[in-house]
Design a protein around this motif. Sequence first.
Motif, PDB file in Angstrom:
ATOM      1  N   ALA A 135     -12.837   5.864 -25.935  1.00  0.00           N
ATOM      2  CA  ALA A 135     -13.874   5.530 -24.953  1.00  0.00           C
ATOM      3  C   ALA A 135     -15.126   6.356 -25.230  1.00  0.00           C
ATOM      4  O   ALA A 135     -15.728   6.940 -24.328  1.00  0.00           O
ATOM      5  N   CYS A 136     -15.528   6.368 -26.490  1.00  0.00           N
ATOM      6  CA  CYS A 136     -16.626   7.186 -26.976  1.00  0.00           C
ATOM      7  C   CYS A 136     -17.184   6.468 -28.192  1.00  0.00           C
ATOM      8  O   CYS A 136     -16.458   6.212 -29.156  1.00  0.00           O
ATOM      9  N   ASN A 137     -18.463   6.113 -28.124  1.00  0.00           N
ATOM     10  CA  ASN A 137     -19.056   5.348 -29.223  1.00  0.00           C
ATOM     11  C   ASN A 137     -19.109   6.165 -30.516  1.00  0.00           C
ATOM     12  O   ASN A 137     -18.844   5.635 -31.593  1.00  0.00           O
ATOM     13  N   THR A 138     -19.455   7.446 -30.403  1.00  0.00           N
ATOM     14  CA  THR A 138     -19.558   8.283 -31.599  1.00  0.00           C
ATOM     15  C   THR A 138     -18.200   8.352 -32.298  1.00  0.00           C
ATOM     16  O   THR A 138     -18.111   8.202 -33.524  1.00  0.00           O
ATOM     17  N   ALA A 139     -17.148   8.563 -31.521  1.00  0.00           N
ATOM     18  CA  ALA A 139     -15.807   8.663 -32.103  1.00  0.00           C
ATOM     19  C   ALA A 139     -15.318   7.314 -32.613  1.00  0.00           C
ATOM     20  O   ALA A 139     -14.589   7.239 -33.604  1.00  0.00           O
ATOM     21  N   PRO A 156     -21.449  18.231 -27.497  1.00  0.00           N
ATOM     22  CA  PRO A 156     -21.509  16.796 -27.787  1.00  0.00           C
ATOM     23  C   PRO A 156     -21.015  16.470 -29.201  1.00  0.00           C
ATOM     24  O   PRO A 156     -21.157  17.281 -30.112  1.00  0.00           O
ATOM     25  N   TYR A 157     -20.416  15.283 -29.332  1.00  0.00           N
ATOM     26  CA  TYR A 157     -19.960  14.815 -30.643  1.00  0.00           C
ATOM     27  C   TYR A 157     -21.129  14.289 -31.488  1.00  0.00           C
ATOM     28  O   TYR A 157     -21.061  14.271 -32.713  1.00  0.00           O
ATOM     29  N   GLY A 158     -22.183  13.809 -30.811  1.00  0.00           N
ATOM     30  CA  GLY A 158     -23.269  13.108 -31.495  1.00  0.00           C
ATOM     31  C   GLY A 158     -23.822  13.819 -32.720  1.00  0.00           C
ATOM     32  O   GLY A 158     -24.010  13.184 -33.773  1.00  0.00           O
ATOM     33  N   PRO A 159     -24.112  15.133 -32.656  1.00  0.00           N
ATOM     34  CA  PRO A 159     -24.715  15.796 -33.812  1.00  0.00           C
ATOM     35  C   PRO A 159     -23.706  16.239 -34.869  1.00  0.00           C
ATOM     36  O   PRO A 159     -24.114  16.769 -35.908  1.00  0.00           O
ATOM     37  N   ARG A 160     -22.409  16.051 -34.650  1.00  0.00           N
ATOM     38  CA  ARG A 160     -21.394  16.548 -35.596  1.00  0.00           C
ATOM     39  C   ARG A 160     -21.230  15.625 -36.800  1.00  0.00           C
ATOM     40  O   ARG A 160     -21.569  14.443 -36.741  1.00  0.00           O
ATOM     41  N   ARG A 161     -20.642  16.172 -37.859  1.00  0.00           N
ATOM     42  CA  ARG A 161     -20.350  15.361 -39.038  1.00  0.00           C
ATOM     43  C   ARG A 161     -19.270  14.325 -38.699  1.00  0.00           C
ATOM     44  O   ARG A 161     -18.359  14.588 -37.906  1.00  0.00           O
ATOM     45  N   THR A 162     -19.369  13.164 -39.325  1.00  0.00           N
ATOM     46  CA  THR A 162     -18.429  12.066 -39.097  1.00  0.00           C
ATOM     47  C   THR A 162     -16.979  12.514 -39.271  1.00  0.00           C
ATOM     48  O   THR A 162     -16.115  12.200 -38.438  1.00  0.00           O
ATOM     49  N   GLU A 163     -16.704  13.249 -40.341  1.00  0.00           N
ATOM     50  CA  GLU A 163     -15.320  13.653 -40.650  1.00  0.00           C
ATOM     51  C   GLU A 163     -14.764  14.546 -39.538  1.00  0.00           C
ATOM     52  O   GLU A 163     -13.584  14.480 -39.200  1.00  0.00           O
ATOM     53  N   GLU A 164     -15.641  15.384 -38.997  1.00  0.00           N
ATOM     54  CA  GLU A 164     -15.204  16.302 -37.954  1.00  0.00           C
ATOM     55  C   GLU A 164     -14.871  15.534 -36.667  1.00  0.00           C
ATOM     56  O   GLU A 164     -13.835  15.763 -36.031  1.00  0.00           O
ATOM     57  N   VAL A 165     -15.742  14.581 -36.298  1.00  0.00           N
ATOM     58  CA  VAL A 165     -15.499  13.774 -35.096  1.00  0.00           C
ATOM     59  C   VAL A 165     -14.214  12.970 -35.258  1.00  0.00           C
ATOM     60  O   VAL A 165     -13.387  12.902 -34.344  1.00  0.00           O
ATOM     61  N   ALA A 166     -14.031  12.391 -36.444  1.00  0.00           N
ATOM     62  CA  ALA A 166     -12.815  11.603 -36.688  1.00  0.00           C
ATOM     63  C   ALA A 166     -11.581  12.491 -36.557  1.00  0.00           C
ATOM     64  O   ALA A 166     -10.559  12.077 -35.985  1.00  0.00           O
ATOM     65  N   LYS A 167     -11.666  13.723 -37.045  1.00  0.00           N
ATOM     66  CA  LYS A 167     -10.532  14.653 -36.971  1.00  0.00           C
ATOM     67  C   LYS A 167     -10.219  15.001 -35.508  1.00  0.00           C
ATOM     68  O   LYS A 167      -9.055  14.998 -35.092  1.00  0.00           O
ATOM     69  N   VAL A 207     -30.551  -0.765 -28.312  1.00  0.00           N
ATOM     70  CA  VAL A 207     -29.329   0.042 -28.308  1.00  0.00           C
ATOM     71  C   VAL A 207     -29.735   1.485 -28.053  1.00  0.00           C
ATOM     72  O   VAL A 207     -30.598   2.018 -28.768  1.00  0.00           O
ATOM     73  N   ILE A 208     -29.149   2.122 -27.043  1.00  0.00           N
ATOM     74  CA  ILE A 208     -29.319   3.571 -26.904  1.00  0.00           C
ATOM     75  C   ILE A 208     -27.966   4.218 -27.133  1.00  0.00           C
ATOM     76  O   ILE A 208     -26.933   3.713 -26.691  1.00  0.00           O
ATOM     77  N   ALA A 209     -27.987   5.320 -27.891  1.00  0.00           N
ATOM     78  CA  ALA A 209     -26.724   5.937 -28.302  1.00  0.00           C
ATOM     79  C   ALA A 209     -27.000   7.364 -28.747  1.00  0.00           C
ATOM     80  O   ALA A 209     -28.145   7.826 -28.718  1.00  0.00           O
ATOM     81  N   THR A 210     -25.938   8.060 -29.157  1.00  0.00           N
ATOM     82  CA  THR A 210     -26.127   9.393 -29.733  1.00  0.00           C
ATOM     83  C   THR A 210     -26.681   9.248 -31.152  1.00  0.00           C
ATOM     84  O   THR A 210     -26.675   8.156 -31.740  1.00  0.00           O
ATOM     85  N   GLN A 211     -27.137  10.373 -31.707  1.00  0.00           N
ATOM     86  CA  GLN A 211     -27.644  10.342 -33.084  1.00  0.00           C
ATOM     87  C   GLN A 211     -26.563   9.871 -34.049  1.00  0.00           C
ATOM     88  O   GLN A 211     -26.825   9.087 -34.965  1.00  0.00           O
ATOM     89  N   GLY A 212     -25.324  10.337 -33.829  1.00  0.00           N
ATOM     90  CA  GLY A 212     -24.218   9.962 -34.711  1.00  0.00           C
ATOM     91  C   GLY A 212     -23.978   8.460 -34.713  1.00  0.00           C
ATOM     92  O   GLY A 212     -23.780   7.846 -35.769  1.00  0.00           O
ATOM     93  N   THR A 213     -23.992   7.858 -33.508  1.00  0.00           N
ATOM     94  CA  THR A 213     -23.751   6.416 -33.420  1.00  0.00           C
ATOM     95  C   THR A 213     -24.914   5.642 -34.042  1.00  0.00           C
ATOM     96  O   THR A 213     -24.702   4.660 -34.770  1.00  0.00           O
ATOM     97  N   VAL A 214     -26.145   6.086 -33.776  1.00  0.00           N
ATOM     98  CA  VAL A 214     -27.302   5.418 -34.378  1.00  0.00           C
ATOM     99  C   VAL A 214     -27.219   5.517 -35.901  1.00  0.00           C
ATOM    100  O   VAL A 214     -27.384   4.520 -36.621  1.00  0.00           O
TER     101      VAL A 214
END
Lengths: 280, 280
Positions: free
Chosen positions: B74-78, B41-52, B116-123
């Motif tokens: 089509a991914c809230n975290t990204a 999952p992308y949710g627990p990753r660092r922002t910079e890593e998800v953006a990359k 709002v329900i979302a991943t940790q990253g989005t929250v």
Amino acid sequence: MDNRAIGYMDSGVGGLTAVKQALYQLPNEQVKYVGDTLRMPYGPRRTEEVAKFALQIGQYLNETDDGIKLLVIACNTATAAGLPLLQEHLPIPVVGVIQPGVESALDTTENNEVGVIATQGTVDSNAYYNGLMAGNPGIDVRQVATPDLVTLVESNLTDEAEKQAVVTDQLAELIGTDIDTLILGCTHFPLLSNEIQQAMGDQVTLVNAGAEAINLVEQILDDNDARHGIYPMANHEDDLYFTTGDIEPFQKIAESWLEIPVTVKHLEADDNGLSLSKED
Amino acid sequence: MDNRAIGYMDSGVGGLTAVKQALYQLPNEQVKYVGDTLRMPYGPRRTEEVAKFALQIGQYLNETDDGIKLLVIACNTATAAGLPLLQEHLPIPVVGVIQPGVESALDTTENNEVGVIATQGTVDSNAYYNGLMAGNPGIDVRQVATPDLVTLVESNLTDEAEKQAVVTDQLAELIGTDIDTLILGCTHFPLLSNEIQQAMGDQVTLVNAGAEAINLVEQILDDNDARHGIYPMANHEDDLYFTTGDIEPFQKIAESWLEIPVTVKHLEADDNGLSLSKED
């Protein structure tokens, strides 16, 4: 999901303006179209006669091959004359072009001065006037019958100066008035929208009633879960266009306006209804 | 007119909820999809890593074969991590799923109590909170991270009672509150909408942010005159779905959710970007 075609009818090629919007907005929907060119124009005919012709066409489309899932009366004159009759007699949803045009004009006007151009039959029916008044009793409506614009479109005249002269002449009563919105109350008229805009000036917004009707079609398809499936997709080479008149001029206008090849077949039209010509 | 596909990306199968809406609302548009299952999952990753990761996927879709005409993250975290970066680096329009979800929720709520329900990253990004507050400072927002719902969807678990138990447990903080609107702030969650609705009760309206994004896609296509032509129509047998993980479970979920056969290919993903696996 319903893979049957949507049916369209008009006295000639005018309803193609609604089809063009449908091909854009609902690209995955098959088209079956009848242009009653033999008996056009509808504008000067008696209401009962127009309603009868419209019902013949609706019955032909509904009863032939797989039938249709919805009928658009893509003709203002036939909508004014026959919408309730067709809704009563056909076992499918029937959509007219007047109410969608009324609603769009009410949304568009800022000064409550609205013009309507239409055939004599549509003007005499007062369908636009009554619809606009029901929506906003404070509105000022100027209705003008411009029947020559129908014959101008069907003539397929290409001389721009000549076309502009006819349009400007037919719109004389409206040019220079305060209207900020002009309802194209005949589906033939969007084929002249450049010339009409030129005559009226940029301060006037044109309302294409036939195109507005496609929003209602989309809503009905959604309400009934009746869109065409995506596997396989619709194929517009399977669409069918019928005319009760000559095939060649109809095909020429249709292909030029829709910008795709179309298959046109000839229908015999008489008091007993419509039938496919033997040679087709 | 632009016959190139629309691109979609997600950490896995969640973005298919946006694709499903697109197949319905924009049936004549080809699809190219990347699910980055290997790195989910992308949710627990660092922002910079998800953006990359998101940029790698966007570049792959944009640069391979005919490219794409528009990218949906089509991914809230990204979206929260990378929307501005992708908009800056890709020469095509890039649409995220958060702002469309915000706008739909603001339109939907009647009592201004929104969940709002979302991943940790989005929250953690506060993207929904900030968006809702910008639209209506009087709104009360309850955000809850529900990461187990992502893994639940990707697990393709079929036992209904077990699924319902996980969902009800993850939503515990929201059940019994006054919210009348719940944003599904992760594109995986509409795959659990029955269970979520069951847990929350009928008084709560669910907002599907991924589906709402398709309205924005439609508007951009229209503004750029970039819809797929109707002659010939799009063919969904030519659509392509890529996963960086195992093909079989991805294909199983995709075909079950989209209700059409899909072609799935495997992509290698590493620090240098994405590339098609040799065996494909």
